[in-house]
Design an enzyme around this catalytic site. Structure first.
Site, mmCIF file in Angstrom:
data_model
loop_
_atom_site.group_PDB
_atom_site.id
_atom_site.type_symbol
_atom_site.label_atom_id
_atom_site.label_comp_id
_atom_site.label_asym_id
_atom_site.label_seq_id
_atom_site.Cartn_x
_atom_site.Cartn_y
_atom_site.Cartn_z
ATOM 1 N N ILE A 1 0.837 -1.205 0.000
ATOM 2 C CA ILE A 1 0.000 0.000 0.000
ATOM 3 C C ILE A 1 0.874 1.259 0.000
ATOM 4 O O ILE A 1 0.599 2.219 -0.725
ATOM 5 C CB ILE A 1 -0.965 -0.023 1.206
ATOM 6 C CG1 ILE A 1 -1.931 -1.216 1.083
ATOM 7 C CG2 ILE A 1 -1.742 1.284 1.291
ATOM 8 C CD1 ILE A 1 -2.786 -1.473 2.306
ATOM 9 N N ASN B 1 -4.237 5.773 7.304
ATOM 10 C CA ASN B 1 -5.306 4.805 7.065
ATOM 11 C C ASN B 1 -4.748 3.390 7.195
ATOM 12 O O ASN B 1 -5.188 2.472 6.518
ATOM 13 C CB ASN B 1 -6.054 5.032 5.748
ATOM 14 C CG ASN B 1 -5.198 4.852 4.505
ATOM 15 O OD1 ASN B 1 -3.976 4.848 4.583
ATOM 16 N ND2 ASN B 1 -5.837 4.699 3.361
ATOM 17 N N ARG C 1 -3.456 1.777 10.869
ATOM 18 C CA ARG C 1 -4.086 1.341 12.114
ATOM 19 C C ARG C 1 -4.038 2.487 13.129
ATOM 20 O O ARG C 1 -3.007 3.152 13.267
ATOM 21 C CB ARG C 1 -3.351 0.122 12.705
ATOM 22 C CG ARG C 1 -3.597 -1.189 11.961
ATOM 23 C CD ARG C 1 -5.031 -1.706 12.120
ATOM 24 N NE ARG C 1 -5.273 -2.933 11.368
ATOM 25 C CZ ARG C 1 -5.822 -3.006 10.155
ATOM 26 N NH1 ARG C 1 -6.215 -1.920 9.538
ATOM 27 N NH2 ARG C 1 -6.005 -4.177 9.564
ATOM 28 N N GLU D 1 -12.354 1.333 17.726
ATOM 29 C CA GLU D 1 -13.368 1.444 16.662
ATOM 30 C C GLU D 1 -14.566 0.558 16.986
ATOM 31 O O GLU D 1 -14.369 -0.565 17.443
ATOM 32 C CB GLU D 1 -12.732 1.030 15.327
ATOM 33 C CG GLU D 1 -11.591 1.972 14.932
ATOM 34 C CD GLU D 1 -10.848 1.543 13.677
ATOM 35 O OE1 GLU D 1 -11.176 0.477 13.117
ATOM 36 O OE2 GLU D 1 -9.949 2.277 13.259
ATOM 37 N N HIS E 1 -13.130 3.951 8.913
ATOM 38 C CA HIS E 1 -12.411 2.740 8.489
ATOM 39 C C HIS E 1 -13.012 2.152 7.209
ATOM 40 O O HIS E 1 -13.478 1.005 7.176
ATOM 41 C CB HIS E 1 -12.394 1.689 9.611
ATOM 42 C CG HIS E 1 -11.269 0.703 9.461
ATOM 43 N ND1 HIS E 1 -10.601 0.159 10.536
ATOM 44 C CD2 HIS E 1 -10.685 0.172 8.356
ATOM 45 C CE1 HIS E 1 -9.664 -0.671 10.093
ATOM 46 N NE2 HIS E 1 -9.692 -0.675 8.770
HETATM 47 P P1 NAD Z 1 2.746 -4.911 3.550
HETATM 48 O O1 NAD Z 1 3.112 -6.035 4.438
HETATM 49 O O2 NAD Z 1 2.829 -5.071 2.060
HETATM 50 O O3 NAD Z 1 3.630 -3.629 3.923
HETATM 51 C C1 NAD Z 1 3.967 -3.261 5.234
HETATM 52 C C2 NAD Z 1 5.370 -2.667 5.197
HETATM 53 O O4 NAD Z 1 5.678 -2.167 6.506
HETATM 54 C C3 NAD Z 1 6.448 -3.732 4.850
HETATM 55 O O5 NAD Z 1 7.267 -3.249 3.800
HETATM 56 C C4 NAD Z 1 7.226 -3.873 6.156
HETATM 57 O O6 NAD Z 1 8.602 -4.144 5.948
HETATM 58 C C5 NAD Z 1 7.024 -2.498 6.771
HETATM 59 N N1 NAD Z 1 7.299 -2.473 8.199
HETATM 60 C C6 NAD Z 1 7.129 -3.467 9.110
HETATM 61 N N2 NAD Z 1 7.545 -3.056 10.327
HETATM 62 C C7 NAD Z 1 7.974 -1.784 10.171
HETATM 63 C C8 NAD Z 1 8.522 -0.830 11.067
HETATM 64 N N3 NAD Z 1 8.719 -1.115 12.363
HETATM 65 N N4 NAD Z 1 8.859 0.378 10.575
HETATM 66 C C9 NAD Z 1 8.683 0.663 9.257
HETATM 67 N N5 NAD Z 1 8.167 -0.203 8.376
HETATM 68 C C10 NAD Z 1 7.822 -1.404 8.826
HETATM 69 O O7 NAD Z 1 1.275 -4.487 4.000
HETATM 70 P P2 NAD Z 1 0.229 -3.618 3.161
HETATM 71 O O8 NAD Z 1 -0.646 -4.519 2.364
HETATM 72 O O9 NAD Z 1 0.954 -2.492 2.503
HETATM 73 O O10 NAD Z 1 -0.680 -3.042 4.356
HETATM 74 C C11 NAD Z 1 -0.148 -2.078 5.259
HETATM 75 C C12 NAD Z 1 -1.153 -1.842 6.380
HETATM 76 O O11 NAD Z 1 -2.305 -1.199 5.872
HETATM 77 C C13 NAD Z 1 -1.731 -3.105 7.041
HETATM 78 O O12 NAD Z 1 -0.846 -3.633 8.004
HETATM 79 C C14 NAD Z 1 -2.997 -2.595 7.673
HETATM 80 O O13 NAD Z 1 -2.696 -2.130 8.974
HETATM 81 C C15 NAD Z 1 -3.369 -1.401 6.811
HETATM 82 N N6 NAD Z 1 -4.640 -1.590 6.063
HETATM 83 C C16 NAD Z 1 -5.659 -0.736 6.303
HETATM 84 C C17 NAD Z 1 -6.874 -0.878 5.632
HETATM 85 C C18 NAD Z 1 -8.038 0.075 5.854
HETATM 86 O O14 NAD Z 1 -9.166 -0.209 5.395
HETATM 87 N N7 NAD Z 1 -7.864 1.203 6.514
HETATM 88 C C19 NAD Z 1 -7.022 -1.932 4.704
HETATM 89 C C20 NAD Z 1 -5.951 -2.794 4.463
HETATM 90 C C21 NAD Z 1 -4.757 -2.610 5.153
#
Ligand code: NAD
Length: 319
Positions: free
Chosen positions: A158, A235, A237, A266, A285
């Site tokens: 994302i 967006n 957590r 939430e 959300h």
């Molecule tokens: P992803 O696993 O592809 O990407 C997460 C990235 O964060 C990875 O590159 C990882 O290395 C990095 N990361 C992990 N720990 C870290 C740290 N301590 N510091 C910096 N970076 C760190 O996940 P994604 O598919 O991109 O999703 C990201 C987040 O989006 C999910 O974890 C979820 O919380 C959130 N999300 C929200 C919604 C919504 O409706 N609001 C929907 C889907 C996902």
């Protein structure tokens, strides 16, 4: 096989079809289920599908016929996966379905802060333009993004999507990730350390998961390292932000604005300090919830159960 969906409403409020599941067994769908009713509602079902309704060890104990648990989401903390594993019950999730929608929503929050389109349209409909002395008016500063820097914390699927759109708007991207991958860099997108990102970004977007290491990553101390007038977008957590600290920073204008789709609890609590903070957009959300994303989620949830039924389960989180 009997299949029960305990809380199907947010996935399918009526604009999608459950027929994929119906083809796999006798289906009963509940819009939502109170935790007190879970055991009764599961009844004799062997396949249980949940989104946010908890499936505890006690539920598994009371319903020994359960053979499969499918979670209609990426996060599966609502299920006691260890207890399920002990009983040989595979728990599956939907690893990814909404990357484009969530990236788009992060930018939508940002663009709303830059232009307040909803507000201005409402003002026009209420007659403010009709009665205006000049040929145009704006009630908020209008912000151009080209040339500004977006810092992205968590440069995964994302984060990179948001970054690509930001670059299309002419922004430079600084990314901070625990596991940097240089192949994602280009001329206007570079990895950096967290302090540099905090100090140089005009907009900071949070896209890292909620881990103990990221909980409260936006707090009084990290906000102090940011530019005056920074914009914060979250967006991912809610607990990534110490809400009291952000509210204070919005009040004293250190942070110009925040766009949030998630909060610490939430649905939001009435006493959340961000509800009364200035320039704080909060949506309920919904980044994930485009029809296209929900259809993808439905398709993957059905194929997860199908794969289990033919003996080759996929997306199992408790192997
Ligand atoms: P992803 O696993 O592809 O990407 C997460 C990235 O964060 C990875 O590159 C990882 O290395 C990095 N990361 C992990 N720990 C870290 C740290 N301590 N510091 C910096 N970076 C760190 O996940 P994604 O598919 O991109 O999703 C990201 C987040 O989006 C999910 O974890 C979820 O919380 C959130 N999300 C929200 C919604 C919504 O409706 N609001 C929907 C889907 C996902």
């Amino acid at each position: 096989m009997e299949i029960v969906i305990l809380d199907g409403y947010t996935e399918n409020p009526g604009d999608l079809s459950w027929e994929g599941f119906e083809k796999l067994g006798r289906l009963k769908v509940y819009d939502r289920t109170d935790p007190a009713d879970v055991i009764k509602r599961i009844g004799k079902a062997e396949a249980v599908i949940t989104n946010k309704t908890p499936i505890t060890a006690a539920t598994l104990e009371a319903c020994p016929q359960i053979k499969y648990i499918g979670v209609l989401a990426t996060g599966y903390n609502v299920v006691d996966v260890a207890a399920a594993k002990v009983r040989g019950i595979p728990v599956t999730n939907i690893p990814t379905y909404g990357t484009d929608a969530v990236g788009q929503f992060a930018i939508a929050l940002l663009l709303e802060i830059c232009h307040h389109i909803g507000y201005h349209s409402e003002a026009v409909h209420k007659g403010k333009w009709e009665n205006n002395k000049d040929w145009c008016f704006w009630d908020y500063p209008l912000i151009e993004l080209a040339g500004k820097t977006m810092g992205i914390i968590g440069f995964g699927r994302i984060g990179r999507t948001t970054g690509r759109i930001a670059q299309a708007l002419g922004m430079k991207v600084l990314a901070y990730d625990e596991y940097p991958n240089p192949s994602f860099e280009n001329e206007s997108c570079k990895y950096t350390d967290l302090d540099t990102l905090l100090a140089q970004s005009d907009v900071i977007a949070l896209h890292c998961p909620l881990f103990p290491s990221t909980e409260g990553i936006i707090n009084k101390a990290t906000i102090a390292k940011m530019k005056d007038g920074v914009i914060i977008i979250n967006n991912s957590r809610g607990p990534l932000i110490v809400e009291e600290d952000l509210a204070q920073a919005l009040i004293n204008r250190k942070v110009y604005a925040a766009g949030l789709d998630v909060v610490s609890t939430e649905p939001i609590l009435g006493n959340n300090p961000l509800l009364n903070a200035p320039n704080c957009l909060i949506t309920p959300h919904i980044s994930w919830a485009s029809r296209e994303s929900r259809q993808r989620l439905m398709d993957i949830a059905v194929s997860n159960l199908q794969a289990f039924l033919v003996g080759s389960p996929v997306n199992v989180v408790n192997p």
